[in-house]
Design a protein around this motif. Structure first.
Motif, PDB file in Angstrom:
ATOM      1  N   ARG A 167       0.825  -1.204   0.000  1.00 23.01           N
ATOM      2  CA  ARG A 167       0.000   0.000   0.000  1.00 23.01           C
ATOM      3  C   ARG A 167       0.864   1.261   0.000  1.00 23.01           C
ATOM      4  NH1 ARG A 167      -5.359   1.207   0.833  1.00 23.01           N
ATOM      5  NH2 ARG A 167      -5.565  -0.820  -0.181  1.00 23.01           N
ATOM      6  N   TYR A 168       1.957   1.246   0.759  1.00 15.99           N
ATOM      7  CA  TYR A 168       2.838   2.409   0.768  1.00 15.99           C
ATOM      8  C   TYR A 168       3.465   2.627  -0.613  1.00 15.99           C
ATOM      9  CZ  TYR A 168       2.578   3.107   5.819  1.00 15.99           C
ATOM     10  OH  TYR A 168       2.142   3.383   7.087  1.00 15.99           O
ATOM     11  N   ALA A 169       3.704   1.540  -1.356  1.00 15.82           N
ATOM     12  CA  ALA A 169       4.229   1.675  -2.716  1.00 15.82           C
ATOM     13  C   ALA A 169       3.237   2.427  -3.592  1.00 15.82           C
ATOM     14  CB  ALA A 169       4.523   0.300  -3.307  1.00 15.82           C
ATOM     15  N   GLN A 170       1.952   2.142  -3.428  1.00 16.18           N
ATOM     16  CA  GLN A 170       0.927   2.846  -4.189  1.00 16.18           C
ATOM     17  C   GLN A 170       0.852   4.318  -3.794  1.00 16.18           C
ATOM     18  OE1 GLN A 170      -2.895   0.889  -4.264  1.00 16.18           O
ATOM     19  NE2 GLN A 170      -1.977  -1.140  -4.397  1.00 16.18           N
ATOM     20  N   MET A 171       1.267   4.619  -2.562  1.00 12.69           N
ATOM     21  CA  MET A 171       1.231   5.995  -2.065  1.00 12.69           C
ATOM     22  C   MET A 171       2.551   6.724  -2.315  1.00 12.69           C
ATOM     23  SD  MET A 171      -0.626   4.940   1.521  1.00 12.69           S
ATOM     24  CE  MET A 171      -0.385   6.535   2.303  1.00 12.69           C
ATOM     25  N   ASP A 172       3.489   6.074  -3.028  1.00  9.82           N
ATOM     26  CA  ASP A 172       4.791   6.665  -3.340  1.00  9.82           C
ATOM     27  C   ASP A 172       5.602   6.997  -2.096  1.00  9.82           C
ATOM     28  OD1 ASP A 172       4.148   6.610  -6.088  1.00  9.82           O
ATOM     29  OD2 ASP A 172       3.072   8.496  -5.893  1.00  9.82           O
ATOM     30  N   SER A 173       5.409   6.221  -1.028  1.00  9.57           N
ATOM     31  CA  SER A 173       6.155   6.449   0.216  1.00  9.57           C
ATOM     32  C   SER A 173       7.393   5.553   0.215  1.00  9.57           C
ATOM     33  CB  SER A 173       5.266   6.155   1.434  1.00  9.57           C
ATOM     34  OG  SER A 173       4.130   6.992   1.441  1.00  9.57           O
ATOM     35  N   THR A 174       8.411   5.975  -0.538  1.00 11.84           N
ATOM     36  CA  THR A 174       9.568   5.123  -0.797  1.00 11.84           C
ATOM     37  C   THR A 174      10.279   4.687   0.479  1.00 11.84           C
ATOM     38  OG1 THR A 174       9.884   6.249  -2.903  1.00 11.84           O
ATOM     39  CG2 THR A 174      11.734   4.949  -2.059  1.00 11.84           C
ATOM     40  N   ALA A 175      10.471   5.610   1.419  1.00 16.81           N
ATOM     41  CA  ALA A 175      11.199   5.276   2.645  1.00 16.81           C
ATOM     42  C   ALA A 175      10.478   4.185   3.433  1.00 16.81           C
ATOM     43  CB  ALA A 175      11.378   6.522   3.500  1.00 16.81           C
ATOM     44  N   LEU A 176       9.146   4.283   3.508  1.00 16.10           N
ATOM     45  CA  LEU A 176       8.379   3.281   4.248  1.00 16.10           C
ATOM     46  C   LEU A 176       8.359   1.946   3.509  1.00 16.10           C
ATOM     47  CD1 LEU A 176       5.452   5.524   5.509  1.00 16.10           C
ATOM     48  CD2 LEU A 176       7.182   4.393   6.914  1.00 16.10           C
ATOM     49  N   VAL A 177       8.298   1.989   2.194  1.00 14.46           N
ATOM     50  CA  VAL A 177       8.367   0.751   1.413  1.00 14.46           C
ATOM     51  C   VAL A 177       9.685   0.033   1.705  1.00 14.46           C
ATOM     52  CG1 VAL A 177       8.536  -0.224  -0.908  1.00 14.46           C
ATOM     53  CG2 VAL A 177       6.862   1.568  -0.432  1.00 14.46           C
ATOM     54  N   GLU A 178      10.785   0.785   1.655  1.00 16.47           N
ATOM     55  CA  GLU A 178      12.098   0.190   1.909  1.00 16.47           C
ATOM     56  C   GLU A 178      12.203  -0.337   3.331  1.00 16.47           C
ATOM     57  OE1 GLU A 178      14.801   3.293   0.919  1.00 16.47           O
ATOM     58  OE2 GLU A 178      14.634   2.964  -1.254  1.00 16.47           O
ATOM     59  N   GLN A 179      11.602   0.392   4.292  1.00 17.66           N
ATOM     60  CA  GLN A 179      11.640  -0.037   5.682  1.00 17.66           C
ATOM     61  C   GLN A 179      10.950  -1.387   5.866  1.00 17.66           C
ATOM     62  OE1 GLN A 179       9.986   2.754   8.572  1.00 17.66           O
ATOM     63  NE2 GLN A 179       9.120   1.050   9.731  1.00 17.66           N
ATOM     64  N   TYR A 180       9.746  -1.499   5.312  1.00 17.57           N
ATOM     65  CA  TYR A 180       8.988  -2.741   5.500  1.00 17.57           C
ATOM     66  C   TYR A 180       9.546  -3.880   4.655  1.00 17.57           C
ATOM     67  CZ  TYR A 180       5.556  -0.513   8.481  1.00 17.57           C
ATOM     68  OH  TYR A 180       4.954   0.124   9.529  1.00 17.57           O
ATOM     69  N   GLN A 181      10.086  -3.581   3.484  1.00 15.36           N
ATOM     70  CA  GLN A 181      10.694  -4.648   2.698  1.00 15.36           C
ATOM     71  C   GLN A 181      11.944  -5.180   3.384  1.00 15.36           C
ATOM     72  OE1 GLN A 181      11.290  -3.514  -1.383  1.00 15.36           O
ATOM     73  NE2 GLN A 181       9.099  -3.532  -1.839  1.00 15.36           N
ATOM     74  N   LYS A 182      12.706  -4.296   4.015  1.00 13.91           N
ATOM     75  CA  LYS A 182      13.888  -4.751   4.751  1.00 13.91           C
ATOM     76  C   LYS A 182      13.474  -5.670   5.898  1.00 13.91           C
ATOM     77  CE  LYS A 182      18.135  -3.102   6.983  1.00 13.91           C
ATOM     78  NZ  LYS A 182      18.075  -4.076   8.095  1.00 13.91           N
ATOM     79  N   MET A 183      12.384  -5.332   6.566  1.00 14.72           N
ATOM     80  CA  MET A 183      11.884  -6.191   7.644  1.00 14.72           C
ATOM     81  C   MET A 183      11.553  -7.583   7.106  1.00 14.72           C
ATOM     82  SD  MET A 183       9.423  -3.410   9.584  1.00 14.72           S
ATOM     83  CE  MET A 183       8.660  -4.623  10.679  1.00 14.72           C
ATOM     84  N   LEU A 184      10.941  -7.627   5.930  1.00 18.19           N
ATOM     85  CA  LEU A 184      10.580  -8.916   5.350  1.00 18.19           C
ATOM     86  C   LEU A 184      11.812  -9.729   4.992  1.00 18.19           C
ATOM     87  CD1 LEU A 184       7.633  -7.788   3.056  1.00 18.19           C
ATOM     88  CD2 LEU A 184       7.458  -9.251   5.072  1.00 18.19           C
ATOM     89  N   TYR A 185      12.805  -9.085   4.366  1.00 16.05           N
ATOM     90  CA  TYR A 185      14.012  -9.811   3.964  1.00 16.05           C
ATOM     91  C   TYR A 185      14.830 -10.252   5.179  1.00 16.05           C
ATOM     92  CZ  TYR A 185      13.543  -9.082  -1.057  1.00 16.05           C
ATOM     93  OH  TYR A 185      13.112  -9.131  -2.354  1.00 16.05           O
ATOM     94  N   ASP A 186      14.829  -9.441   6.252  1.00 14.03           N
ATOM     95  CA  ASP A 186      15.590  -9.794   7.451  1.00 14.03           C
ATOM     96  C   ASP A 186      14.927 -10.907   8.247  1.00 14.03           C
ATOM     97  OD1 ASP A 186      17.429  -7.869   6.799  1.00 14.03           O
ATOM     98  OD2 ASP A 186      16.748  -6.392   8.284  1.00 14.03           O
ATOM     99  N   GLU A 187      13.589 -10.837   8.384  1.00 11.79           N
ATOM    100  CA  GLU A 187      12.889 -11.762   9.279  1.00 11.79           C
ATOM    101  C   GLU A 187      12.315 -12.988   8.575  1.00 11.79           C
ATOM    102  OE1 GLU A 187      10.070  -9.934  11.938  1.00 11.79           O
ATOM    103  OE2 GLU A 187      11.064  -7.990  11.736  1.00 11.79           O
TER     104      GLU A 187
END
Length: 226
Positions: A48-68
């Motif tokens: 959803r953040y990707a659709q809202m162009d919130s790049t920093a939040l997209v990267e934050q949550y994607q990093k959480m997914l790749y880490d965990e």
């Protein structure tokens, strides 16, 4: 389940704002003890953040997914998206010509680009999937020679909204507001809709999607005898 599709109904049901509902889900993603639920909510939030162009939040949550959850369904889906490409090839047919004035005040005519490939992108600044595809188009424009490929953006939009978006996101190709007559002539039923036109002025593919867009269209250009 796609939790974030339920933001407005949830907000209405519990008399809270969509921002408050989003904050609740953010908190849930941060603190849930159920791994599958946590992974699902984090994935939906980044989407959803990707659709809202919130790049920093997209990267934050994607990093959480790749880490965990490096082996989870979400990472597999993200990897698939990063390497995805799709288009619908069609039997070549003549592209309907048009003339239009860009937001910069320039007059352009489709047939003036005869002799090179043209990608026409029907989109809107209000359209999340459209905005998600724009980085793929921009990357393609930067990697392919401009004497072989021209992109034209045709936006079904309010002028003030389109200008606001373009002021924030400089796009390296002309954009113009499109009217209903041209949309009807090109039979546009959904957004984004795009069409690849060969140097003879024939549509050869449509609905082109994915990060590998530039690579695949580059291959198509390389096959052509200019």
């Amino acid at each position: 389940p796609r939790y974030l599709d339920k933001w407005p109904p949830l907000a209405e049901q519990y008399d809270i704002t969509s921002e408050e509902c989003k904050a609740i889900l953010d908190n849930f993603a941060q603190n849930s003890k159920n791994p599958l639920t946590r992974e699902t909510v984090i994935y939906e939030l980044q989407s959803r953040y990707a659709q809202m162009d919130s790049t920093a939040l997209v990267e934050q949550y994607q990093k959480m997914l790749y880490d965990e959850f490096p082996d989870g369904f979400a990472v597999q889906e993200l990897d698939r998206q990063k390497n995805s490409f799709s288009w619908q090839r069609v039997a070549p047919y003549p592209a309907l010509d048009f003339s239009i004035k860009t937001l910069d005040g320039d007059d352009i005519k489709l047939s003036d680009y005869r002799g090179r490939f043209v990608l026409i992108d029907f989109w809107g600044s209000w359209c999340g999937p459209c905005r998600q595809e724009i980085p793929n188009i921009v990357n393609m424009v930067t990697m392919l020679p401009n004497d072989k490929l021209q992109v034209i953006g045709l936006a079904k939009d309010e002028e003030k909204d389109l200008r606001k978006y373009l002021d924030k996101n400089s796009l390296p190709y002309p954009n113009a507001l499109v009217d209903d007559e041209l949309l009807k002539a090109w039979n546009i039923q959904y957004y984004p809709s795009n069409f690849l036109i060969n140097p003879h002025g024939e549509v050869i593919a449509k609905d082109i999607r994915g990060p590998k867009m530039g690579l695949e269209i580059g291959v198509e250009i390389a096959k052509w005898q200019f």
